[in-house]
Design a protein around this motif. Sequence first.
Motif, mmCIF file in Angstrom:
data_model
loop_
_atom_site.group_PDB
_atom_site.id
_atom_site.type_symbol
_atom_site.label_atom_id
_atom_site.label_comp_id
_atom_site.label_asym_id
_atom_site.label_seq_id
_atom_site.Cartn_x
_atom_site.Cartn_y
_atom_site.Cartn_z
ATOM 1 N N GLN A 190 84.399 -11.232 13.976
ATOM 2 C CA GLN A 190 83.427 -12.213 13.915
ATOM 3 C C GLN A 190 82.135 -11.948 13.695
ATOM 4 N N VAL A 191 81.184 -12.532 12.850
ATOM 5 C CA VAL A 191 79.991 -12.178 12.663
ATOM 6 C C VAL A 191 78.970 -12.926 13.573
ATOM 7 N N CYS A 192 78.297 -12.266 14.481
ATOM 8 C CA CYS A 192 77.374 -12.830 15.403
ATOM 9 C C CYS A 192 75.931 -12.345 15.295
ATOM 10 N N LEU A 193 75.129 -13.472 14.698
ATOM 11 C CA LEU A 193 73.654 -13.428 14.205
ATOM 12 C C LEU A 193 72.629 -13.591 15.481
ATOM 13 N N GLU A 194 71.751 -12.884 15.903
ATOM 14 C CA GLU A 194 70.647 -13.314 16.762
ATOM 15 C C GLU A 194 69.170 -13.226 16.084
ATOM 16 N N LEU B 103 77.515 -10.943 5.223
ATOM 17 C CA LEU B 103 77.592 -9.951 6.405
ATOM 18 C C LEU B 103 78.862 -9.674 6.868
ATOM 19 N N ALA B 104 79.895 -10.529 6.544
ATOM 20 C CA ALA B 104 81.273 -10.136 6.892
ATOM 21 C C ALA B 104 81.809 -8.874 5.909
ATOM 22 N N PRO C 61 83.088 -4.723 20.921
ATOM 23 C CA PRO C 61 83.145 -3.951 19.820
ATOM 24 C C PRO C 61 84.042 -4.602 18.742
ATOM 25 N N GLN C 62 84.896 -5.672 19.085
ATOM 26 C CA GLN C 62 85.681 -6.173 18.019
ATOM 27 C C GLN C 62 84.712 -7.192 17.096
ATOM 28 N N ALA C 63 83.489 -7.815 17.764
ATOM 29 C CA ALA C 63 82.694 -8.466 17.067
ATOM 30 C C ALA C 63 81.702 -7.647 16.113
ATOM 31 N N ALA C 64 81.268 -8.385 14.934
ATOM 32 C CA ALA C 64 79.858 -7.648 14.378
ATOM 33 C C ALA C 64 78.801 -8.255 14.932
ATOM 34 N N TRP C 65 77.821 -7.576 15.267
ATOM 35 C CA TRP C 65 76.559 -8.014 15.891
ATOM 36 C C TRP C 65 75.431 -7.683 14.953
#
Length: 592
Positions: free
Chosen positions: A359-363, A344-345, A380-384
Amino acid sequence: CARDLGKARALLQRMEALPVVAARPNARTANTFLRGCLTLGSVTDAELLLERMESRWSKDNEWRDSHGGSPDASSYETVVSLLCQALRHQDAKALAQKAIDSLGSSPGCAAMFVAVARTALICGQLAAAAAAAKQARQLLDGEDTATGASQKKLSQISGSGGKRGTVKKSFESEAGEDSSSTARVRSLEVFQTHRRTELMAELREVESCIGAKASASSPGGKKRKRQSQSSGPLDVDLPHLWSRTMIFEDYGDDESKSATAGKETLPDAMCRRLCAKFGLAAGSEEASAVTARFRKAAGVDGETDCSRDTPKAKKKKKRKNSEEGAAGTGSLPGPGSREARLDLALLMRSAGEALQERQVCLELCSGGGDWLCAQALRQPQAAWVACELRFDRATRCFQRLALKGLAKAEGNAGIIVGDARDALERRLVPGCCTRLFINHPEPPHQTDLERAAVAAEAAEASGAEATHLLTAAFLRDACGAVLAPGGLLTVCTDSLDYGKWLMQAFASEALKELFEDALHGTKADKAGRLARQGNVGLRSEPPSEEVCGACYTGEDGASYFQRLKKSEKGSRGWASEEDQRYFLCLRRRRPS
């Protein structure tokens, strides 16, 4: 049929071929199959069934009149939703109009045109979007003054189901049904009221986006475009959103009958599914670019990052290398194989950005994606990345990201459509996420949670499917695998009993060596703490955004489930107090 449309289709076709009309499927049977298509995203299967209902079922007088073989409003609404999923807004509008011409206006018609307007807007067709939105507004206004006569007529068709069944039940209760039936009718009325409120909000959002785009397109609109860039749908870049939309599985649906299905590499199969279900044109330059992005994230182009492998994965990799005598052959399948994994990164990285910058954040259990979308805009600095089992909800998430301006080259949001267990355990590179969120997971179906725990253990031993997602095995093998050492897992639930049950699960022998309470020993440890098992605490106050990496307060922290509960309270005259939620915040332990 266990998420297998192939088996359901075969059964339906056998029923259609029966000589006795009374044994053939009716509209209710068809709508059950169509709801399966909606859940699994099968556009072609739904279209083919509706075509048979119109051309064959309805042409047989006995099948149509005595057995209810004609498509009803629910049949058309479901297929319209699927056409919008595939971005075929012109076909969807034509079918929606056909439904009204054939059956008259009914509750649900407005929703079809809201979906058409939203889809046309995402496709850049402003005039078509405005026309559909106008028609949706007229239908909603007409519902306020409509009489029940036309609804009653629709509900009396033999075998009709879906929304018509709701109306039919209302007439039955008026005729003297028992109190349990009346309660059910009341519950359905509450849900329909809530659904209308949600639909009105969606329509206002679409109308606002249409206005912003029209304003930006008018003379002197460039300045206004810059001013509204953060919130308007002014730059929908579908290829970039497609390249961040992952479908890992086939479900026996018609789209999976490709001659190459089952022989493709993972990137090729993912692109094929996007073409069949989400409107990507097969063989186009966009499809080639999307496949290339997937290939890169799967390591086909040589960009892999094994530094995030867990100690267990590294040990397994070393053992396999030794057994095979092939240096460099890891525990993960080769990038060109069907079983390759995605990083994902890598997938979420913008051009020129270093691998570890985001940072990769997964919900998990993302639903329509309103919470995740709010977080992606805040950070916006993180990936969701959202993960949602049902295609109809994932479609809403896909479209919401587009309308909120997140479908751009620099966008920071993506979607996994499908089973979370399969994705986390088999499809993603271990340790590729730094934050994991599970909001409002569905509790076990059993009333007794202890019985649910025993059932989950039995299911794990037998290989059967558990009655709920967050079993100890899932938390260990799926969440523990995808979460990087030191990464955080936050669980939010509105059930106190389920929260306590999860607290005990995290404190159990099976999980305590893998997870620890992220707030234990900090100043926030006792804030709102309701219960404690070992070093794991259950709290009524959300962890701070600085700690867990997301906002759980205010409008950005709200969810669909909270709005639904508030509408239920209001309809029953309950006090409109703030909905109580319960939180667990865990850290994946670092190897000692």
